[in-house]
Design a protein around this motif. Structure first.
Motif, PDB file in Angstrom:
ATOM      1  N   VAL A   1       0.836  -1.200   0.000  1.00  0.00           N
ATOM      2  CA  VAL A   1       0.000   0.000   0.000  1.00  0.00           C
ATOM      3  C   VAL A   1       0.871   1.251   0.000  1.00  0.00           C
ATOM      4  O   VAL A   1       0.606   2.216  -0.730  1.00  0.00           O
ATOM      5  CB  VAL A   1      -0.948  -0.001   1.209  1.00  0.00           C
ATOM      6  CG1 VAL A   1      -1.812   1.262   1.225  1.00  0.00           C
ATOM      7  CG2 VAL A   1      -1.832  -1.235   1.188  1.00  0.00           C
ATOM      8  N   LEU A   2       1.930   1.253   0.803  1.00  0.00           N
ATOM      9  CA  LEU A   2       2.852   2.388   0.817  1.00  0.00           C
ATOM     10  C   LEU A   2       3.577   2.516  -0.523  1.00  0.00           C
ATOM     11  O   LEU A   2       3.822   3.624  -1.015  1.00  0.00           O
ATOM     12  CB  LEU A   2       3.864   2.236   1.949  1.00  0.00           C
ATOM     13  CG  LEU A   2       3.335   2.445   3.368  1.00  0.00           C
ATOM     14  CD1 LEU A   2       4.452   2.239   4.385  1.00  0.00           C
ATOM     15  CD2 LEU A   2       2.717   3.830   3.525  1.00  0.00           C
ATOM     16  N   LYS A   3       3.904   1.391  -1.119  1.00  0.00           N
ATOM     17  CA  LYS A   3       4.570   1.415  -2.420  1.00  0.00           C
ATOM     18  C   LYS A   3       3.680   2.074  -3.475  1.00  0.00           C
ATOM     19  O   LYS A   3       4.168   2.823  -4.330  1.00  0.00           O
ATOM     20  CB  LYS A   3       4.937  -0.003  -2.854  1.00  0.00           C
ATOM     21  CG  LYS A   3       5.681  -0.062  -4.177  1.00  0.00           C
ATOM     22  CD  LYS A   3       6.030  -1.496  -4.559  1.00  0.00           C
ATOM     23  CE  LYS A   3       6.739  -1.526  -5.906  1.00  0.00           C
ATOM     24  NZ  LYS A   3       7.108  -2.925  -6.281  1.00  0.00           N
ATOM     25  N   ALA A   4       2.387   1.802  -3.411  1.00  0.00           N
ATOM     26  CA  ALA A   4       1.456   2.406  -4.365  1.00  0.00           C
ATOM     27  C   ALA A   4       1.448   3.924  -4.243  1.00  0.00           C
ATOM     28  O   ALA A   4       1.293   4.632  -5.241  1.00  0.00           O
ATOM     29  CB  ALA A   4       0.051   1.847  -4.131  1.00  0.00           C
ATOM     30  N   ALA A   5       1.625   4.428  -3.029  1.00  0.00           N
ATOM     31  CA  ALA A   5       1.699   5.884  -2.846  1.00  0.00           C
ATOM     32  C   ALA A   5       3.027   6.433  -3.367  1.00  0.00           C
ATOM     33  O   ALA A   5       3.080   7.524  -3.946  1.00  0.00           O
ATOM     34  CB  ALA A   5       1.528   6.231  -1.366  1.00  0.00           C
ATOM     35  N   LEU A   6       4.104   5.666  -3.209  1.00  0.00           N
ATOM     36  CA  LEU A   6       5.426   6.126  -3.635  1.00  0.00           C
ATOM     37  C   LEU A   6       5.594   6.117  -5.149  1.00  0.00           C
ATOM     38  O   LEU A   6       6.453   6.827  -5.678  1.00  0.00           O
ATOM     39  CB  LEU A   6       6.512   5.256  -2.986  1.00  0.00           C
ATOM     40  CG  LEU A   6       6.637   5.377  -1.462  1.00  0.00           C
ATOM     41  CD1 LEU A   6       7.641   4.364  -0.927  1.00  0.00           C
ATOM     42  CD2 LEU A   6       7.040   6.794  -1.062  1.00  0.00           C
ATOM     43  N   VAL A   7       4.808   5.336  -5.849  1.00  0.00           N
ATOM     44  CA  VAL A   7       4.892   5.311  -7.321  1.00  0.00           C
ATOM     45  C   VAL A   7       3.784   6.143  -7.962  1.00  0.00           C
ATOM     46  O   VAL A   7       3.667   6.177  -9.187  1.00  0.00           O
ATOM     47  CB  VAL A   7       4.822   3.865  -7.855  1.00  0.00           C
ATOM     48  CG1 VAL A   7       5.966   3.040  -7.315  1.00  0.00           C
ATOM     49  CG2 VAL A   7       3.480   3.219  -7.531  1.00  0.00           C
TER      50      VAL A   7
END
Length: 248
Positions: free
Chosen positions: A162-168
Motif C-alpha cells: 500500500v505504501l509502495k502504491a503511494a510512492l509510485v
C-alpha cells in the motif's frame, strides 16, 4: 336565384377567411413557442453558473479540490472515500481557525490496527480534501500510541504494498505523503522494516532524478538507516549505490 348565389358566395368567403385566420393563428403560436425556447436557451447560457463553466475564473485554480463525503458524487468514490463516508474510519476532521485536527471517536490506543492502519495508508493516495488530511494525520497519530510496535509489525506484509502504491503515484503530493508515512513507520518498527525495504527503494531511486525530491528523499534514507540499524545500509546501497551513510 340571385339571393341563393349571393348567399353561397358569402359562405365561401367566410370559409376562406376562417381558414386564413386558423393558419395565421397556428403560425403565431409556432413563432411564440420558438421565441420562448430561444429565450430559455439564451438565459441558461448567459447565467453566471454557465459562464463560470465556459470561462473559468483564474481564482478557481487557487481553490483546493474539496469534496463532500456525504453528498452524491458524479463518479464512484474511491475505496477510502467509501469507507470514510460509512463511518469506517473512527475519526473526523475538525476545522480550526489556525490549523485542522482530528477528533477520534475513542482514544486511538484502544483501536485495533487491523485494518485501520492499512485503510489509512490506502487513503494516502487520495487527492481531495478532507481525505488527504484524515489519512495522513490519522496514520501518524495511530503510530504514536503505546504498543504501536506490537500492532504494526504483523501488518507489514500487507502495509508495504500500500505504501509502495503511494510512492509510485504520479501526483507529487501523494508521493510526499507516502514518503513521510514510510519514515513514521520506520521510527516505530525499526529493523523489522529491513526485510521489506527493497520493495520500496526502487521508486525512491527513480524520484531521486527529480531535483526537487533529492533532499527530502536523502533525509528519508538517512532516517531509514538510523532506524533500521547496520543491516539497512547494505539494503539501501544495493538499490541506491550513490547513497552515503550518515556514519561516514
Amino acid at each position: 336565384m340571385q339571393k341563393s348565389e349571393c348567399h353561397r358566395s358569402v359562405q365561401l368567403r367566410n370559409r376562406v377567411t376562417d381558414n386564413c385566420d386558423q393558419r395565421t393563428s397556428s403560425s403565431a403560436q409556432i413563432k411564440h413557442r420558438t421565441a420562448v425556447q430561444q429565450r430559455k436557451s439564451s438565459s441558461s447560457t448567459s447565467s453566471p453558473e454557465s459562464a463560470r463553466k465556459l470561462h473559468p475564473r483564474p481564482s478557481d485554480k487557487l481553490n483546493p479540490k474539496t469534496i463532500n463525503p456525504f453528498g452524491e458524487q458524479s463518479r464512484a468514490p474511491s475505496a477510502f472515500a467509501a469507507i470514510y463516508s460509512k463511518g469506517g474510519v473512527p475519526c473526523r476532521l475538525v476545522h480550526g481557525s489556525v490549523k485542522h485536527r482530528l477528533q477520534w471517536e475513542c482514544p486511538p490506543e484502544k483501536l485495533p490496527f487491523d485494518p485501520l492502519l492499512i485503510t489509512l495508508a490506502e487513503g494516502l493516495r487520495e487527492t481531495k480534501h478532507p481525505y488527504t488530511f484524515v489519512s495522513k494525520e490519522g496514520f501518524r497519530e495511530l503510530l504514536l500510541v503505546t504498543g504501536a510496535l506490537e500492532k504494526a509489525v504483523p501488518l507489514l506484509p500487507r502495509l508495504i504494498p500500500v505504501l509502495k502504491a503511494a510512492l509510485v503515484h504520479f501526483d507529487d503530493e501523494v508521493f510526499e505523503r507516502g514518503l513521510n508515512a514510510l519514515v513514521q513507520l520506520s521510527v516505530v518498527v525499526g529493523p523489522s522494516l529491513n526485510d521489506h525495504l527493497k520493495h520500496l527503494l526502487t521508486s525512491l531511486s527513480r524520484r531521486l532524478r527529480d531535483k526537487k525530491f533529492k533532499e527530502p528523499i536523502t533525509t528519508a534514507l538517512q532516517k531509514l538507516e538510523q532506524n533500521g540499524g547496520s543491516g539497512s545500509l547494505t539494503i539501501i546501497k544495493s538499490k541506491i549505490p550513490t547513497y552515503c551513510s550518515i556514519y561516514c
